[in-house]
Design an enzyme around this catalytic site. Structure first.
Site, short mmCIF file in Angstrom:
data_model
loop_
_atom_site.label_atom_id
_atom_site.label_comp_id
_atom_site.label_asym_id
_atom_site.label_seq_id
_atom_site.Cartn_x
_atom_site.Cartn_y
_atom_site.Cartn_z
N VAL A 11 35.01 74.52 -54.75
CA VAL A 11 34.45 75.86 -55.90
C VAL A 11 34.24 76.87 -55.05
CG1 VAL A 11 32.33 76.22 -57.14
CG2 VAL A 11 32.95 74.05 -57.15
N PHE A 148 34.29 75.59 -64.34
CA PHE A 148 35.03 74.65 -65.05
C PHE A 148 36.25 74.68 -64.59
CE2 PHE A 148 31.58 76.61 -67.96
CZ PHE A 148 31.07 75.63 -67.99
N LEU A 149 36.44 74.83 -63.10
CA LEU A 149 38.00 74.78 -62.49
C LEU A 149 38.33 73.40 -62.42
CD1 LEU A 149 37.34 77.27 -59.86
CD2 LEU A 149 38.37 77.69 -61.90
N GLU A 151 40.49 70.72 -60.04
CA GLU A 151 41.19 70.78 -58.88
C GLU A 151 42.64 70.56 -59.10
OE1 GLU A 151 40.08 67.70 -55.96
OE2 GLU A 151 37.94 68.19 -56.24
N ASN A 250 45.23 61.03 -72.25
CA ASN A 250 46.30 60.29 -71.50
C ASN A 250 45.64 59.30 -71.07
OD1 ASN A 250 48.29 61.93 -71.94
ND2 ASN A 250 47.98 63.21 -70.05
N CYS A 259 33.60 64.82 -59.51
CA CYS A 259 32.97 65.30 -60.46
C CYS A 259 32.78 64.44 -61.63
CB CYS A 259 33.55 66.79 -61.20
SG CYS A 259 34.18 67.78 -60.00
N LYS A 262 30.22 61.33 -60.73
CA LYS A 262 28.90 61.78 -60.26
C LYS A 262 28.26 62.66 -61.53
CE LYS A 262 29.12 65.62 -57.55
NZ LYS A 262 28.41 66.80 -58.23
#
Ligand code: UGA
Length: 431
Positions: A11, A148-149, A151, A250, A259, A262
């Protein structure tokens, strides 16, 4: 603007580098001097497509610098706190790093510096941070701007956000956010201003809702498999309904990463502390956890325990080197308990996986090497590189000529022509 960033994980690094590309002057702090040294010399410490080029450009233009010294943050207009919030045993989020970052900021920066929490923190956290600061006798203000990125596509997501969310407590903070996010075309990307707790709720609820969507489609895949339907066509058919949407449908080996598991646990924990039942969320968490043993059983219904198998993909999804809470890793651990020998190969995650030191696992850079003496191939991660392997060559190596494709990645015609039998998720094409 002069902006400080605390934390250079996924982040913090993406936020800092990309804000510097928008012309802001960025000072990035990380307490690990090795990370600071690498970043300052232009070496990206995370695997994120396109980021290293942007980092190099900003370093050249002196738009970003890295250090371990909080004093570099003096005179910042705003500081983004982007440190980790790992999960505790009981599911709650550990906010120790956030508190420690806030303590340093209020010691060093004057009270006009706006504190912006970008770390994923449970709803009501900003209110508690504000109270913590007040008790220390300081007047710094705390706001929230969750990220809201994704990875692996974080640079793209930064440039093309669906929305920007800002949790504020007064109109002046709105002005500062408008200055930070001046480059956003609000005709394309709305900026939502709300209170800090709602802002935090938007983040947690978004991740949790997507997790529920995934658990749902994975359960439908189980049913498709039993009754002879095809999950890929089902997802397509459902996704064409605009109210449902085609993304995150999918089916696969379960959701993972640093994310979703957790954040869903932390939201469930917060709800239970507030005596609110979250039946849908809790079932989705349970459903996802059961997926790992279900995948182990699926593999064991085709391959005897104690066999040597090839695992293609250990990263939690394609496009990243991250193996944290990866479904692949969780399933491989269960297979190892059943005495399987697992020969593993990932496109970017080999080093991180090797660091886990799992017994009975070997790590290979070359996928064909990972196939020697192997009974079958299991596809865990949807890398294009695995889609495009030479399956004729692979079938001359793998003993049983069997592929268990837990991502429905491979082209059926191509691999069956190469002599493989293929087992999928939620569909049976070998009729
Ligand atoms: C997720 C969110 O998508 C981001 O919006 C959010 O900013 C981020 O968490 C975060 O909180 O920091 P990320 O963890 O990078 O991003 O991964 P996703 O792309 O969301 O995938 C999560 C999991 O769902 C992966 O295990 C992936 O393989 C799985 N998945 C995703 C599926 O099994 N099927 C799909 O159709 C989509």
């Amino acid at each position: 603007m002069k902006i400080g960033i605390i934390g250079t994980g996924y982040v913090g690094l993406v936020t800092g580098v990309m804000l510097s590309r928008k012309g802001h002057n960025i000072k990035s702090i990380d307490l690990n001097p090795k990370i600071v040294e690498k970043l300052q010399s232009g070496i990206c410490t995370i695997h994120e497509s396109g980021l290293e080029k942007h980092l190099g450009d900003s370093l050249k233009e002196s738009k970003i610098s890295f250090s371990s010294d909080y004093k570099d943050l003096v005179c910042s207009d705003a500081i983004f706190i982007c440190v980790g919030t790992p999960g505790n045993e009981d599911g709650s989020a550990n906010l120790g790093y956030v508190y420690s970052a806030i303590s340093s900021v209020i010691e060093i920066c004057d009270e006009s510096t706006l504190i912006i929490i970008k770390s994923t923190v449970p709803p009501t956290s900003a209110v508690k941070f504000q109270e913590f600061i007040r008790q220390k006798g300081k007047k710094h203000l705390v706001t929230s701007s969750p990220e809201f990125l994704r990875e692996g596509s974080a640079v793209f997501d930064f440039e093309n956000p669906d929305r920007i969310v800002c949790g504020i407590t007064d109109e002046y903070q709105k002005e500062i956010f408008n200055k930070i996010y001046y480059y956003i075309d609000i005709k394309k990307t709305p900026i939502i201003f709300t209170d800090t707790t709602t802002s935090e709720m938007i983040k947690y609820s978004s991740n949790s809702f997507l997790s529920v969507k995934l658990s749902f489609i994975n359960e439908m895949a189980n049913l498709c498999e039993k009754i002879g339907a095809n999950i890929d066509d089902l997802s397509k058919g459902m996704g064409m309904d605009k109210r449902i949407g085609s993304l995150f449908l999918n089916a696969g080996p379960g959701y993972g990463g640093s994310c979703f598991p957790k954040d869903t646990n932390a939201l469930e924990y917060l709800a239970s502390k507030n005596e609110i039942e979250t039946l849908v969320l809790s079932s989705s968490i349970k459903s996802n956890l059961s997926r790992y043993s279900m995948m182990r059983d699926k593999i064991m219904s085709f391959v005897l325990s104690g066999s040597t198998i090839t695992a293609l993909g250990m990263a939690f999804k394609a496009g990243t080197d991250d193996v944290r809470d990866s479904p692949a890793v969780n399933i491989i651990k269960l297979l190892v308990q059943e005495n399987f020998m697992v020969q593993c190969c990932d496109v970017a995650g080999n080093q991180n996986f090797a660091g886990l030191n799992l017994p009975n696992c070997t790590v290979h850079d070359n996928p064909y090497e990972a196939m020697h003496q192997s009974e079958c191939i299991v596809i865990f991660t949807e890398w294009d590189e695995f889609k495009n392997l030479d399956y004729k060559k692979a079938s001359s190596i793998v003993k049983n000529k069997l592929i268990i494709d837990l991502r429905n990645l491979l082209d059926y015609e191509k691999v069956t022509e190469a002599g493989f039998k293929i087992v999928n998720i939620g569909k049976n094409l070998n009729k």
